[in-house]
Motif scaffolding. Sequence first.
Motif, PDB file in Angstrom:
ATOM      1  N   VAL A  41       0.641  -1.072  -0.076  1.00  0.00           N
ATOM      2  CA  VAL A  41       0.005   0.130  -0.040  1.00  0.00           C
ATOM      3  C   VAL A  41       1.027   1.109   0.126  1.00  0.00           C
ATOM      4  O   VAL A  41       1.845   1.134   0.684  1.00  0.00           O
ATOM      5  CB  VAL A  41      -0.893   0.069   1.252  1.00  0.00           C
ATOM      6  N   VAL A  42       0.643   1.994  -0.888  1.00  0.00           N
ATOM      7  CA  VAL A  42       1.394   3.449  -0.913  1.00  0.00           C
ATOM      8  C   VAL A  42       0.966   4.285   0.259  1.00  0.00           C
ATOM      9  O   VAL A  42      -0.253   4.704   0.535  1.00  0.00           O
ATOM     10  CB  VAL A  42       1.184   3.899  -2.348  1.00  0.00           C
ATOM     11  N   PHE A  43       1.760   5.106   0.832  1.00  0.00           N
ATOM     12  CA  PHE A  43       1.609   5.971   2.000  1.00  0.00           C
ATOM     13  C   PHE A  43       0.787   7.086   1.277  1.00  0.00           C
ATOM     14  O   PHE A  43       1.275   7.661   0.261  1.00  0.00           O
ATOM     15  CB  PHE A  43       2.908   6.479   2.617  1.00  0.00           C
ATOM     16  N   THR A  98       1.104  14.615  10.475  1.00  0.00           N
ATOM     17  CA  THR A  98       1.114  14.336   9.231  1.00  0.00           C
ATOM     18  C   THR A  98       2.462  14.954   8.399  1.00  0.00           C
ATOM     19  O   THR A  98       3.242  13.896   7.876  1.00  0.00           O
ATOM     20  CB  THR A  98       0.135  14.769   8.447  1.00  0.00           C
ATOM     21  N   GLU A  99       2.864  16.196   8.772  1.00  0.00           N
ATOM     22  CA  GLU A  99       3.933  16.638   8.297  1.00  0.00           C
ATOM     23  C   GLU A  99       5.499  15.673   8.809  1.00  0.00           C
ATOM     24  O   GLU A  99       6.252  15.554   7.910  1.00  0.00           O
ATOM     25  CB  GLU A  99       4.207  18.035   8.525  1.00  0.00           C
ATOM     26  N   LYS A 100       5.363  15.500  10.079  1.00  0.00           N
ATOM     27  CA  LYS A 100       6.407  14.835  10.848  1.00  0.00           C
ATOM     28  C   LYS A 100       6.641  13.289  10.249  1.00  0.00           C
ATOM     29  O   LYS A 100       7.790  12.723  10.104  1.00  0.00           O
ATOM     30  CB  LYS A 100       6.402  14.906  12.304  1.00  0.00           C
ATOM     31  N   VAL A 101       5.385  12.778  10.208  1.00  0.00           N
ATOM     32  CA  VAL A 101       5.530  11.210   9.683  1.00  0.00           C
ATOM     33  C   VAL A 101       5.789  11.115   8.191  1.00  0.00           C
ATOM     34  O   VAL A 101       6.256  10.329   7.762  1.00  0.00           O
ATOM     35  CB  VAL A 101       3.733  10.688   9.966  1.00  0.00           C
ATOM     36  N   HIS A 102       5.468  12.084   7.457  1.00  0.00           N
ATOM     37  CA  HIS A 102       5.868  12.107   5.990  1.00  0.00           C
ATOM     38  C   HIS A 102       7.235  12.092   5.936  1.00  0.00           C
ATOM     39  O   HIS A 102       7.765  11.512   5.206  1.00  0.00           O
ATOM     40  CB  HIS A 102       5.083  13.192   5.370  1.00  0.00           C
ATOM     41  N   ALA A 103       7.901  13.016   6.885  1.00  0.00           N
ATOM     42  CA  ALA A 103       9.467  12.917   6.593  1.00  0.00           C
ATOM     43  C   ALA A 103       9.995  11.720   7.155  1.00  0.00           C
ATOM     44  O   ALA A 103      10.929  11.328   6.587  1.00  0.00           O
ATOM     45  CB  ALA A 103       9.713  14.179   7.397  1.00  0.00           C
ATOM     46  N   TRP A 104       9.249  11.294   8.221  1.00  0.00           N
ATOM     47  CA  TRP A 104       9.880   9.980   8.590  1.00  0.00           C
ATOM     48  C   TRP A 104       9.713   8.772   7.677  1.00  0.00           C
ATOM     49  O   TRP A 104      10.522   8.041   7.345  1.00  0.00           O
ATOM     50  CB  TRP A 104       9.150   9.601  10.011  1.00  0.00           C
ATOM     51  N   VAL A 105       8.382   8.872   6.848  1.00  0.00           N
ATOM     52  CA  VAL A 105       8.027   7.824   5.896  1.00  0.00           C
ATOM     53  C   VAL A 105       9.365   7.582   4.757  1.00  0.00           C
ATOM     54  O   VAL A 105       9.727   6.732   4.310  1.00  0.00           O
ATOM     55  CB  VAL A 105       6.790   7.683   5.617  1.00  0.00           C
ATOM     56  N   THR A 106       9.496   8.916   4.324  1.00  0.00           N
ATOM     57  CA  THR A 106      10.384   9.134   3.137  1.00  0.00           C
ATOM     58  C   THR A 106      11.813   8.611   3.306  1.00  0.00           C
ATOM     59  O   THR A 106      12.290   8.467   2.104  1.00  0.00           O
ATOM     60  CB  THR A 106      10.140  10.612   2.515  1.00  0.00           C
ATOM     61  N   ALA A 107      12.043   8.449   4.541  1.00  0.00           N
ATOM     62  CA  ALA A 107      13.605   8.240   4.722  1.00  0.00           C
ATOM     63  C   ALA A 107      13.607   6.758   4.720  1.00  0.00           C
ATOM     64  O   ALA A 107      14.682   6.124   4.909  1.00  0.00           O
ATOM     65  CB  ALA A 107      14.040   8.453   5.984  1.00  0.00           C
ATOM     66  N   PRO A 133      12.593   2.656   2.790  1.00  0.00           N
ATOM     67  CA  PRO A 133      12.070   2.041   1.835  1.00  0.00           C
ATOM     68  C   PRO A 133      10.551   1.313   1.965  1.00  0.00           C
ATOM     69  O   PRO A 133      10.073   1.195   1.059  1.00  0.00           O
ATOM     70  CB  PRO A 133      13.361   0.858   1.614  1.00  0.00           C
ATOM     71  N   ALA A 134      10.647   0.646   3.093  1.00  0.00           N
ATOM     72  CA  ALA A 134       9.286   0.123   3.356  1.00  0.00           C
ATOM     73  C   ALA A 134       8.905   0.138   4.668  1.00  0.00           C
ATOM     74  O   ALA A 134       9.719   0.036   5.769  1.00  0.00           O
ATOM     75  CB  ALA A 134       9.344  -1.319   2.896  1.00  0.00           C
ATOM     76  N   ILE A 135       7.539   0.238   5.185  1.00  0.00           N
ATOM     77  CA  ILE A 135       7.283   0.349   6.712  1.00  0.00           C
ATOM     78  C   ILE A 135       6.044  -0.685   6.781  1.00  0.00           C
ATOM     79  O   ILE A 135       5.264  -0.870   5.740  1.00  0.00           O
ATOM     80  CB  ILE A 135       6.972   1.701   7.116  1.00  0.00           C
ATOM     81  N   THR A 136       5.690  -1.080   7.937  1.00  0.00           N
ATOM     82  CA  THR A 136       4.497  -1.659   7.815  1.00  0.00           C
ATOM     83  C   THR A 136       3.399  -0.841   8.640  1.00  0.00           C
ATOM     84  O   THR A 136       3.766   0.194   9.210  1.00  0.00           O
ATOM     85  CB  THR A 136       4.717  -2.977   9.213  1.00  0.00           C
ATOM     86  N   ASN A 137       2.190  -1.258   8.847  1.00  0.00           N
ATOM     87  CA  ASN A 137       0.856  -0.554   9.479  1.00  0.00           C
ATOM     88  C   ASN A 137       1.369  -0.276  10.861  1.00  0.00           C
ATOM     89  O   ASN A 137       1.048   0.804  11.213  1.00  0.00           O
ATOM     90  CB  ASN A 137      -0.185  -1.229   9.304  1.00  0.00           C
TER      91      ASN A 137
END
Length: 99
Positions: A22-24, A55-64, A66-70
């Motif tokens: 699933v794409v973030f 959302t802004e902080k989480v977006h920065a964390w996610v983009t760093a 390659p893959a994350i889980t729910n």
Amino acid sequence: MSVVQKKSGKLTKRTRKASTAVVFNDADVRESILHDAKIVGIPNGAAETIANKITEKVHAWVTARPAITNDDLNRRIAIEAKRYSADLSYVYQNRGKII
């Protein structure tokens, strides 16, 4: 991938479902945070501000990554939410669990 099991004297074939990626999506995460913030009693204006900041902080964390889980995503939202509301953080720490 198939797994053959012997069940009551019969051989049965069980297939495993492939996991789907699933794409973030910032908008979905923001709406989820906003919804849960309103449920725990945070006023609309504050809920909007909190949802945007998290959302802004989480977006920065996610983009760093390659893959994350729910679960990774929910844990990260809980960490960021703890700065603003203990109740909102609690909701995300226990997401998917019976509270």
